[in-house]
Design a protein around this motif. Structure first.
Motif: not given
Ligand code: PBG
Length: 325
Positions: A43-56, A278-285
């Motif tokens: 498993i390497k699953r991206e965490i919702p709202g935190m692009p680039g962060q994963y469950h491993f 998450a705030m930064v990533k949302a604003a970047v998106a």
């Protein structure tokens, strides 16, 4: 006229001069990457709202740590998502618990990585609070032995640093005593000494399903309005044996970081938390912010405020950025 105008712009005129007089520089060695371990395989699953962060899953988390090691990152902070949550938080201190397994995997596959573990109960209790609960109250002293047992099991699995984030009174002393009694004098404690009851933890709580099922964390985490209390909490943790202090979150608390740094000659960490990321990533998106420029500015400001170590979901990206530069 000429000799009355003072000219600070002179030092900004040439790029190299600007670099020479730059006061604060973030380096990869300052950064700690949080990692999330889950049960299961491959498993390497991206965490919702935190692009680039994963469950491993455990079979993949070692490879991730190895990549971080190759980037020059010195430390990871481990969190776990157990399969079973119960009132006793039994999976927090289980020998085959998720964090314990992940520590062993990382130690094996990334032998130079420093492994830090978050010590808390909220991921492991069915009510989602950071301590034991009775009749709606979060019990302090009963929680201490469970936290100490948890820290000991992390040390047994190979953690170099344990990081209590529960905010129970006396937990640093309880953990230190238990570690020492079991010959883990060499294991350090990085205390979440100044942890606020912040609204910036939501993406993390979703990621590890640890939102409290009743009430909130205000009877143990600090009121964001309080500044002097940060010094009292820090002093207590030093007295109890903390090796590294921490302020959390970071950006809304830069004044607190500076206060703690000025008052105590202790290594100081700052946790740039999930909501801040998450705030930064949302604003970047949304096309509103430049990811790299904002990342560098944020991390630089946290270091300028007085943090020696920065716990951040940007650690990997910042290390990559610094390698490119
Ligand atoms: C566990 C814990 C939390 C975080 C780190 N350890 C959540 C909380 O206190 O509710 C937050 C980390 C983040 O938001 O990135 N107590």
């Amino acid at each position: 006229m000429n000799n009355v105008i003072k000219r600070p712009r002179r030092l900004r005129d040439h790029e190299n001069l600007r670099a020479l007089v730059q006061e604060t520089r973030v380096s990869t060695a300052d950064l700690i990457q949080p990692l999330f371990a889950v049960h299961g395989q491959d498993i390497k699953r991206e965490i919702p709202g935190m692009p680039g962060q994963y469950h491993f899953s455990v079979d993949r988390i070692g490879a991730e740590a190895k990549e971080l090691e190759a980037l020059g990152i010195k430390a990871v902070l481990l969190f776990g998502l157990p399969e079973i949550k119960d009132a006793a938080a039994s999976q927090a201190f289980a020998e085959e618990g998720i964090v314990q397994q992940a520590v062993r995997a990382i130690r094996k596959e990334a032998p130079h990585m420093l492994v830090m573990t978050d010590v808390c109960l909220c991921q492991y209790t069915d009510h989602g609070h950071c301590g034991m609960v009775e009749e709606g109250r979060i019990l302090n002293d009963v929680s201490l032995s469970v936290l100490a047992k948890t820290a000991l099991s992390h040390a047994r699995a190979g953690a170099h640093v344990v990081a209590p984030s529960d905010m129970m009174d006396g937990r640093v002393a309880a953990i230190r005593e238990t570690l020492d009694a079991h010959d883990f004098q060499h294991v350090s404690i990085m205390s979440y000494s100044v942890k606020y009851a912040s609204a910036f933890y939501n993406p993390f709580r979703n990621a590890v399903a640890s939102a409290p099922q009743f009430g909130d964390r205000k009877t143990y985490q600090m009121d964001p309005a309080n500044r002097q209390e940060a010094l009292r909490e820090s002093a207590l943790d030093i007295e109890e044996g903390a090796d590294i202090l921490m302020v959390k979150p970071a950006l809304s608390y830069l004044d607190i970081i500076r206060d703690v740094k000025n008052h105590f000659s202790m290594p100081l960490g700052a946790y740039h938390v999930s909501g801040e990321y998450a705030m930064v990533k949302a604003a970047v998106a949304a096309g509103l912010l430049d990811n790299d420029k904002v990342m560098v500015e944020i991390l630089t400001s946290i270091k300028r405020a007085g943090a020696d170590l920065i716990l951040t979901y940007f650690a990997r990206e910042m290390a990559q950025y610094l390698k490119r530069e």
